[in-house]
Design a protein around this motif. Structure first.
Motif, mmCIF file in Angstrom:
data_model
loop_
_atom_site.group_PDB
_atom_site.id
_atom_site.type_symbol
_atom_site.label_atom_id
_atom_site.label_comp_id
_atom_site.label_asym_id
_atom_site.label_seq_id
_atom_site.Cartn_x
_atom_site.Cartn_y
_atom_site.Cartn_z
ATOM 1 N N LEU A 198 49.378 40.989 50.141
ATOM 2 C CA LEU A 198 48.916 40.090 49.093
ATOM 3 C C LEU A 198 48.550 40.833 47.818
ATOM 4 O O LEU A 198 48.924 40.409 46.721
ATOM 5 N N HIS A 199 47.815 41.947 47.936
ATOM 6 C CA HIS A 199 47.376 42.641 46.717
ATOM 7 C C HIS A 199 48.572 43.151 45.906
ATOM 8 O O HIS A 199 48.552 43.129 44.674
ATOM 9 N N ALA A 200 49.638 43.583 46.603
ATOM 10 C CA ALA A 200 50.827 44.069 45.904
ATOM 11 C C ALA A 200 51.593 42.909 45.265
ATOM 12 O O ALA A 200 52.132 43.039 44.157
ATOM 13 N N ILE A 201 51.640 41.796 45.957
ATOM 14 C CA ILE A 201 52.293 40.601 45.402
ATOM 15 C C ILE A 201 51.548 40.129 44.157
ATOM 16 O O ILE A 201 52.165 39.771 43.145
ATOM 17 N N GLU A 202 50.240 40.145 44.207
ATOM 18 C CA GLU A 202 49.438 39.763 43.041
ATOM 19 C C GLU A 202 49.747 40.665 41.847
ATOM 20 O O GLU A 202 49.887 40.193 40.710
ATOM 21 N N THR A 203 49.867 41.969 42.109
ATOM 22 C CA THR A 203 50.162 42.925 41.035
ATOM 23 C C THR A 203 51.529 42.666 40.422
ATOM 24 O O THR A 203 51.676 42.610 39.191
ATOM 25 N N ALA A 204 52.549 42.534 41.266
ATOM 26 C CA ALA A 204 53.908 42.334 40.762
ATOM 27 C C ALA A 204 54.029 41.013 39.997
ATOM 28 O O ALA A 204 54.659 40.946 38.936
ATOM 29 N N LYS A 205 53.411 39.960 40.512
ATOM 30 C CA LYS A 205 53.462 38.667 39.838
ATOM 31 C C LYS A 205 52.761 38.720 38.487
ATOM 32 O O LYS A 205 53.264 38.177 37.485
ATOM 33 N N ALA A 206 51.604 39.359 38.449
ATOM 34 C CA ALA A 206 50.850 39.447 37.196
ATOM 35 C C ALA A 206 51.634 40.220 36.135
ATOM 36 O O ALA A 206 51.456 39.993 34.925
ATOM 37 N N ALA A 207 52.523 41.120 36.584
ATOM 38 C CA ALA A 207 53.331 41.912 35.658
ATOM 39 C C ALA A 207 54.606 41.189 35.236
ATOM 40 O O ALA A 207 55.378 41.725 34.433
ATOM 41 N N GLY A 208 54.843 40.006 35.781
ATOM 42 C CA GLY A 208 55.999 39.219 35.372
ATOM 43 C C GLY A 208 57.226 39.334 36.238
ATOM 44 O O GLY A 208 58.288 38.828 35.879
ATOM 45 N N PHE A 209 57.115 39.987 37.399
ATOM 46 C CA PHE A 209 58.240 40.088 38.318
ATOM 47 C C PHE A 209 58.380 38.821 39.152
ATOM 48 O O PHE A 209 57.394 38.140 39.437
ATOM 49 N N ARG A 210 59.604 38.540 39.564
ATOM 50 C CA ARG A 210 59.802 37.561 40.630
ATOM 51 C C ARG A 210 59.545 38.260 41.958
ATOM 52 O O ARG A 210 59.952 39.410 42.149
ATOM 53 N N VAL A 211 58.883 37.578 42.884
ATOM 54 C CA VAL A 211 58.454 38.217 44.127
ATOM 55 C C VAL A 211 58.859 37.382 45.330
ATOM 56 O O VAL A 211 58.715 36.149 45.330
ATOM 57 N N CYS A 212 59.342 38.073 46.355
ATOM 58 C CA CYS A 212 59.600 37.451 47.647
ATOM 59 C C CYS A 212 58.563 37.961 48.639
ATOM 60 O O CYS A 212 58.519 39.158 48.935
ATOM 61 N N GLY A 213 57.714 37.081 49.133
ATOM 62 C CA GLY A 213 56.745 37.446 50.155
ATOM 63 C C GLY A 213 57.411 37.517 51.517
ATOM 64 O O GLY A 213 58.188 36.631 51.877
ATOM 65 N N VAL A 214 57.139 38.581 52.254
ATOM 66 C CA VAL A 214 57.736 38.789 53.578
ATOM 67 C C VAL A 214 56.626 38.804 54.617
ATOM 68 O O VAL A 214 55.665 39.566 54.495
ATOM 69 N N TYR A 215 56.752 37.991 55.634
ATOM 70 C CA TYR A 215 55.698 37.908 56.652
ATOM 71 C C TYR A 215 55.592 39.204 57.455
ATOM 72 O O TYR A 215 56.587 39.798 57.860
ATOM 73 N N ASP A 216 54.341 39.622 57.675
ATOM 74 C CA ASP A 216 54.053 40.691 58.612
ATOM 75 C C ASP A 216 52.741 40.360 59.311
ATOM 76 O O ASP A 216 51.816 39.823 58.689
ATOM 77 N N ASP A 217 52.645 40.687 60.594
ATOM 78 C CA ASP A 217 51.436 40.367 61.360
ATOM 79 C C ASP A 217 50.183 40.964 60.745
ATOM 80 O O ASP A 217 49.090 40.408 60.874
ATOM 81 N N SER A 218 50.322 42.102 60.082
ATOM 82 C CA SER A 218 49.160 42.769 59.510
ATOM 83 C C SER A 218 48.504 41.951 58.408
ATOM 84 O O SER A 218 47.342 42.170 58.071
#
Length: 217
Positions: A169-189
Protein backbone atom coordinates in the motif's frame (compact mmCIF):
# COMPACT_ATOMS: atom_id res chain seq x y z
CA UNK A 1 -4.55 -2.11 -19.80
CA UNK A 2 -2.69 0.09 -22.30
CA UNK A 3 1.06 0.33 -21.71
CA UNK A 4 4.32 0.63 -23.55
CA UNK A 5 6.47 0.16 -20.44
CA UNK A 6 6.06 -1.48 -17.05
CA UNK A 7 7.85 -1.11 -13.72
CA UNK A 8 7.61 -4.10 -11.39
CA UNK A 9 8.24 -4.34 -7.70
CA UNK A 10 9.93 -7.67 -6.94
CA UNK A 11 9.08 -9.15 -3.52
CA UNK A 12 5.40 -9.90 -3.15
CA UNK A 13 4.67 -8.77 -6.71
CA UNK A 14 6.81 -10.90 -9.01
CA UNK A 15 8.11 -13.32 -6.39
CA UNK A 16 6.46 -15.32 -3.62
CA UNK A 17 9.01 -14.08 -1.10
CA UNK A 18 7.47 -11.66 1.39
CA UNK A 19 7.08 -14.31 4.07
CA UNK A 20 10.84 -14.56 4.53
CA UNK A 21 11.25 -10.78 4.87
CA UNK A 22 8.43 -10.56 7.39
CA UNK A 23 10.23 -12.94 9.75
CA UNK A 24 13.80 -11.68 9.32
CA UNK A 25 13.74 -9.02 12.04
CA UNK A 26 11.72 -10.99 14.60
CA UNK A 27 13.74 -14.14 13.86
CA UNK A 28 17.05 -12.33 14.31
CA UNK A 29 15.95 -11.01 17.69
CA UNK A 30 14.46 -14.27 18.96
CA UNK A 31 17.68 -16.12 18.18
CA UNK A 32 19.32 -13.73 20.62
CA UNK A 33 16.69 -14.22 23.31
CA UNK A 34 14.93 -10.91 22.60
CA UNK A 35 11.16 -10.81 22.14
CA UNK A 36 10.27 -8.35 19.35
CA UNK A 37 7.40 -5.92 19.50
CA UNK A 38 4.27 -7.13 17.75
CA UNK A 39 4.44 -4.41 15.10
CA UNK A 40 8.14 -4.89 14.22
CA UNK A 41 7.52 -6.58 10.87
CA UNK A 42 5.19 -3.77 9.82
CA UNK A 43 7.74 -1.15 10.89
CA UNK A 44 10.55 -2.81 8.92
CA UNK A 45 8.37 -3.35 5.87
CA UNK A 46 8.94 0.15 4.50
CA UNK A 47 12.70 0.21 5.20
CA UNK A 48 15.69 -0.83 3.17
CA UNK A 49 17.82 -3.67 4.53
CA UNK A 50 20.42 -1.27 5.91
CA UNK A 51 17.84 1.01 7.53
CA UNK A 52 16.08 -1.98 9.07
CA UNK A 53 19.33 -3.36 10.48
CA UNK A 54 20.18 0.04 11.97
CA UNK A 55 16.70 0.31 13.46
CA UNK A 56 16.92 -3.12 15.12
CA UNK A 57 20.38 -2.38 16.52
CA UNK A 58 19.29 0.93 18.02
CA UNK A 59 15.85 -0.14 19.21
CA UNK A 60 16.91 -3.44 20.79
CA UNK A 61 20.52 -2.53 21.75
CA UNK A 62 22.05 -5.36 19.75
CA UNK A 63 25.74 -6.08 20.42
CA UNK A 64 26.53 -6.55 16.73
CA UNK A 65 27.42 -3.68 14.43
CA UNK A 66 24.98 -2.69 11.73
CA UNK A 67 27.29 -4.37 9.20
CA UNK A 68 27.25 -7.62 11.18
CA UNK A 69 23.46 -7.56 11.40
CA UNK A 70 23.26 -7.02 7.65
CA UNK A 71 25.63 -9.94 7.01
CA UNK A 72 23.51 -12.27 9.16
CA UNK A 73 20.33 -11.26 7.40
CA UNK A 74 21.90 -11.40 3.95
CA UNK A 75 23.18 -14.92 4.51
CA UNK A 76 19.68 -16.13 5.31
CA UNK A 77 18.07 -14.23 2.45
CA UNK A 78 20.79 -15.18 -0.05
CA UNK A 79 20.26 -18.88 0.58
CA UNK A 80 16.54 -18.47 -0.01
CA UNK A 81 16.93 -16.37 -3.16
CA UNK A 82 19.66 -18.50 -4.68
CA UNK A 83 18.05 -21.89 -4.01
CA UNK A 84 14.35 -21.67 -3.19
CA UNK A 85 12.44 -18.59 -4.35
CA UNK A 86 9.80 -18.97 -7.05
CA UNK A 87 7.87 -16.58 -9.25
CA UNK A 88 4.23 -16.12 -8.33
CA UNK A 89 1.72 -18.09 -10.42
CA UNK A 90 1.22 -16.67 -13.89
CA UNK A 91 4.14 -14.23 -13.71
CA UNK A 92 6.30 -15.89 -16.36
CA UNK A 93 3.37 -16.19 -18.79
CA UNK A 94 2.46 -12.56 -18.31
CA UNK A 95 6.01 -11.28 -18.71
CA UNK A 96 6.41 -13.39 -21.85
CA UNK A 97 3.22 -11.90 -23.26
CA UNK A 98 4.37 -8.36 -22.55
CA UNK A 99 7.76 -9.00 -24.12
CA UNK A 100 6.13 -10.39 -27.26
CA UNK A 101 4.04 -7.22 -27.46
CA UNK A 102 7.17 -5.06 -27.27
CA UNK A 103 6.66 -3.74 -23.76
CA UNK A 104 9.88 -2.63 -22.06
CA UNK A 105 10.14 -3.67 -18.41
CA UNK A 106 12.20 -2.68 -15.36
CA UNK A 107 12.40 -3.93 -11.78
CA UNK A 108 12.24 -1.39 -8.93
CA UNK A 109 12.98 -3.06 -5.61
CA UNK A 110 13.98 -2.35 -2.02
CA UNK A 111 16.11 -5.50 -2.11
CA UNK A 112 19.83 -4.96 -2.74
CA UNK A 113 21.07 -5.64 -6.27
CA UNK A 114 23.08 -8.84 -5.77
CA UNK A 115 20.15 -10.45 -3.94
CA UNK A 116 17.62 -9.24 -6.50
CA UNK A 117 19.72 -10.55 -9.38
CA UNK A 118 20.04 -13.95 -7.70
CA UNK A 119 16.31 -14.10 -7.01
CA UNK A 120 15.20 -13.19 -10.52
CA UNK A 121 17.73 -15.62 -11.98
CA UNK A 122 16.59 -18.54 -9.81
CA UNK A 123 12.94 -17.77 -10.56
CA UNK A 124 13.78 -17.85 -14.28
CA UNK A 125 12.47 -14.38 -15.11
CA UNK A 126 15.61 -12.20 -15.23
CA UNK A 127 15.69 -12.21 -19.03
CA UNK A 128 12.47 -10.24 -19.34
CA UNK A 129 13.82 -7.02 -17.81
CA UNK A 130 15.93 -4.28 -19.32
CA UNK A 131 17.39 -3.54 -15.90
CA UNK A 132 17.02 -3.29 -12.14
CA UNK A 133 16.96 -0.29 -9.83
CA UNK A 134 17.23 -0.64 -6.06
CA UNK A 135 16.30 1.76 -3.30
CA UNK A 136 19.88 1.62 -2.05
CA UNK A 137 21.17 2.78 -5.43
CA UNK A 138 18.59 5.55 -5.64
CA UNK A 139 19.29 6.61 -2.06
CA UNK A 140 15.63 6.67 -1.06
CA UNK A 141 12.97 4.14 -0.14
CA UNK A 142 9.55 3.88 -1.72
CA UNK A 143 8.22 6.72 0.38
CA UNK A 144 9.81 8.69 -2.49
CA UNK A 145 8.83 8.24 -6.17
CA UNK A 146 12.44 8.64 -7.33
CA UNK A 147 12.94 4.94 -8.04
CA UNK A 148 9.90 4.93 -10.35
CA UNK A 149 10.85 8.21 -12.00
CA UNK A 150 14.36 6.96 -12.71
CA UNK A 151 13.15 3.60 -14.05
CA UNK A 152 10.69 5.41 -16.33
CA UNK A 153 13.47 7.57 -17.75
CA UNK A 154 15.61 4.49 -18.43
CA UNK A 155 12.65 2.96 -20.23
CA UNK A 156 12.39 6.15 -22.32
CA UNK A 157 8.72 6.35 -21.48
CA UNK A 158 6.25 8.64 -19.74
CA UNK A 159 3.66 8.30 -17.00
CA UNK A 160 0.76 8.07 -19.43
CA UNK A 161 2.21 4.92 -21.03
CA UNK A 162 3.79 3.34 -17.94
CA UNK A 163 2.14 1.05 -15.39
CA UNK A 164 3.71 0.38 -11.98
CA UNK A 165 2.97 -3.07 -10.49
CA UNK A 166 3.12 -3.12 -6.68
CA UNK A 167 1.75 -5.19 -3.80
CA UNK A 168 2.39 -2.80 -0.89
CA UNK A 169 0.00 0.00 0.00
CA UNK A 170 2.68 2.55 0.92
CA UNK A 171 4.42 2.04 -2.44
CA UNK A 172 1.13 2.29 -4.33
CA UNK A 173 0.36 5.53 -2.51
CA UNK A 174 3.76 6.93 -3.52
CA UNK A 175 3.46 5.97 -7.19
CA UNK A 176 -0.11 7.27 -7.45
CA UNK A 177 0.76 10.57 -5.78
CA UNK A 178 3.55 10.99 -8.37
CA UNK A 179 1.09 10.57 -11.24
CA UNK A 180 1.79 6.98 -12.29
CA UNK A 181 -0.85 4.49 -13.25
CA UNK A 182 -0.67 1.60 -10.78
CA UNK A 183 -1.72 -2.03 -10.78
CA UNK A 184 -2.19 -3.42 -7.27
CA UNK A 185 -1.16 -7.07 -6.95
CA UNK A 186 -2.50 -9.20 -4.11
CA UNK A 187 -0.06 -10.71 -1.65
CA UNK A 188 -0.86 -12.38 1.68
CA UNK A 189 1.56 -10.07 3.45
CA UNK A 190 -0.73 -7.12 2.69
CA UNK A 191 -4.09 -8.85 3.07
CA UNK A 192 -5.32 -6.28 5.60
CA UNK A 193 -4.66 -3.46 3.11
CA UNK A 194 -6.58 -4.90 0.15
CA UNK A 195 -9.63 -2.67 0.35
CA UNK A 196 -7.44 0.44 0.46
CA UNK A 197 -5.33 -0.90 -2.42
CA UNK A 198 -8.41 -1.63 -4.54
CA UNK A 199 -9.74 1.86 -3.90
CA UNK A 200 -6.47 3.55 -4.86
CA UNK A 201 -5.06 1.46 -7.71
CA UNK A 202 -6.07 1.92 -11.34
CA UNK A 203 -6.04 -1.85 -11.84
CA UNK A 204 -6.10 -4.76 -9.39
CA UNK A 205 -5.01 -8.39 -9.73
CA UNK A 206 -5.52 -11.25 -7.35
CA UNK A 207 -2.94 -13.13 -9.44
CA UNK A 208 -1.08 -12.80 -12.73
CA UNK A 209 -2.91 -15.88 -13.96
CA UNK A 210 -6.03 -13.75 -13.92
CA UNK A 211 -4.25 -11.03 -15.91
CA UNK A 212 -3.00 -13.52 -18.46
CA UNK A 213 -6.49 -14.90 -18.95
CA UNK A 214 -8.02 -11.47 -19.44
CA UNK A 215 -5.38 -10.38 -21.95
CA UNK A 216 -5.21 -13.65 -23.89
CA UNK A 217 -7.15 -13.91 -27.20
Amino acid sequence: MRLQSAIFDMDGTLLDSMFIWNDLGPGLLRRQGIEPEAELSQTLKVMTLRDGAAYCKARYHLPQSVEEVILQIEAQVADFYENQVEAKPGVQKFLSLLKMEGVWMYVATATDRHLAEAALRHAGIDRYFRGILTCTEVGQGKESPEIYERAMRRLRSNKRDTVVFEDALHAIETAKAAGFRVCGVYDDSAKDDQEAIKALADYYLTSFEEMFETTAP
